[in-house]
Motif scaffolding. Sequence first.
Motif, PDB file in Angstrom:
ATOM      1  N   ASN A  80     -78.949  80.875  44.760  1.00  0.00           N
ATOM      2  CA  ASN A  80     -79.818  79.728  44.988  1.00  0.00           C
ATOM      3  C   ASN A  80     -78.913  78.518  45.190  1.00  0.00           C
ATOM      4  O   ASN A  80     -78.131  78.180  44.305  1.00  0.00           O
ATOM      5  CB  ASN A  80     -80.722  79.539  43.763  1.00  0.00           C
ATOM      6  CG  ASN A  80     -81.718  78.419  43.984  1.00  0.00           C
ATOM      7  OD1 ASN A  80     -81.370  77.363  44.498  1.00  0.00           O
ATOM      8  ND2 ASN A  80     -82.947  78.657  43.599  1.00  0.00           N
ATOM      9  N   SER A  86     -93.357  81.521  44.699  1.00  0.00           N
ATOM     10  CA  SER A  86     -92.090  82.118  45.145  1.00  0.00           C
ATOM     11  C   SER A  86     -92.275  83.597  45.457  1.00  0.00           C
ATOM     12  O   SER A  86     -91.727  84.103  46.440  1.00  0.00           O
ATOM     13  CB  SER A  86     -91.014  81.996  44.065  1.00  0.00           C
ATOM     14  OG  SER A  86     -90.984  80.720  43.530  1.00  0.00           O
ATOM     15  N   ILE A 134     -85.484  78.104  48.254  1.00  0.00           N
ATOM     16  CA  ILE A 134     -85.735  79.541  48.095  1.00  0.00           C
ATOM     17  C   ILE A 134     -85.790  80.280  49.439  1.00  0.00           C
ATOM     18  O   ILE A 134     -85.470  81.470  49.524  1.00  0.00           O
ATOM     19  CB  ILE A 134     -87.008  79.778  47.259  1.00  0.00           C
ATOM     20  CG1 ILE A 134     -86.820  81.026  46.417  1.00  0.00           C
ATOM     21  CG2 ILE A 134     -88.229  79.915  48.093  1.00  0.00           C
ATOM     22  CD1 ILE A 134     -87.933  81.287  45.471  1.00  0.00           C
TER      23      ILE A 134
END
Length: 423
Positions: free
Chosen positions: A25, A116, A142
């Motif tokens: 990330n 997500s 993301i």
Amino acid sequence: MTESQNGKRSKWTVSGSDMAMRTHNPIRAIVDGLKLEPNPDKEFIALSLGDPTLFGNLSTCEEMREAVCDVVTGMKNNGYVPALGMESAREAVAKEFSIPESPLTFKDVILSCGCSGAIEMALLVLANPGQNVLVPCPGFSIYRTLAGSYQFEPRGYKLLPEKSWEADLEHMESLIDDKTACIVVNSPSNPCGGVFNKEHLEDICRIAERHRLPILSDEVYADMVFPGQDFHPLSSIAKNVPVLTCGGLAKRYLVPGWRLGWILIHDPCDAFKDEVRQGLMNLSTRILGPCTVIQAALPRIFSETPSDFYTKSMKVFQENSELIYDSLSHVPGLFPVMPCGAMYFMFGIDMDKFDCFKDDMAFVTKLVEEESVFCLPGKCFEYPNFVRIVTSLPKEKTVIALQRITEFCARHYQGEQGSNGIK
Ligand SMILES: Cc1ncc(COP(=O)(O)O)c(C=O)c1O
């Protein structure tokens, strides 16, 4: 790997899988790499975290709490449920998000572990390794994390600060080729707080239609717009474009930790009929959906949450945004861009005008060192020389943070005086 002569491993060296090792990330990677040493004489203020519950000034409503508590004490929802989600919960989502242009039944809804999880499933069903996916730049990290894991290429289309963060449509279209799998749209947006108007969404749909590309519409900030702005679900505009809309309870209902999200299937051209629906069903079986307690509470969450519940948090986001804009537009060397919704604010920095910052990373590091205020560098969103701050703090804290940023910038400024800002 160490092997002995008979082919057996002689030492414990367990490798991480290639996929795990290439997953990262950008926010974590960049923030962990910063050497942050707050000024011990000043209280630390984190303007970096997109969690509206963090400061205790915003919390979910009594009705939602009761709905969940009743499910827990009822003891009827502790087992496994269908991988796509409980039918009653899917039905509740369908009812909540049906619009005349895109009527939904429970069959058009898939529940996921947060928004997500919905984005992961939607990208995985649309893109193969080696394909590319168009993502907003600056954009939520993301999309790039998932692209790294699953080996599709994220291609960033520019968002334009001087046009309230509208997409550069020409740039978007120029990125499309025969390997493009879909266009990701995020409005209201993280990190900019941009809200696309109807005409702009129509333009994006025209591009998608011309190239026969499906859209993944990340609407986790659905309805979170300031007065005078309208939120348009993309499915209300996309008459001839298939859309997977990803959403969730996290932001609007102030419960990011409950991890409840969904995909809404909008398929006006029957493009998802043959494979995508089946593919989504297949993908949902991998982890059997989100927590059943929250799923079971969902019908009551939608029907009993008072309609003015959201106005309190939106008022905080809006008031803080105005406060930030008003103060930072008087700080020479900074370029605040007024958001239209969501819970974020971006400002640009004219690096040449300051004595000791060469980039946004150096700016945030020095700001922590001198003022104990932490903002996210734009690099986390592939957008250097900008900084993102959140607008969810109590007003008093925002005021203190702004005062410190102002003094900090004044101390290091070397250019001429004048005011800036993009509204
Ligand atoms: C644009 C955007 N999409 C999706 C998400 C993820 O939401 P969730 O917490 O429900 O997974 C976030 C979270 O910050 C976000 O900003």
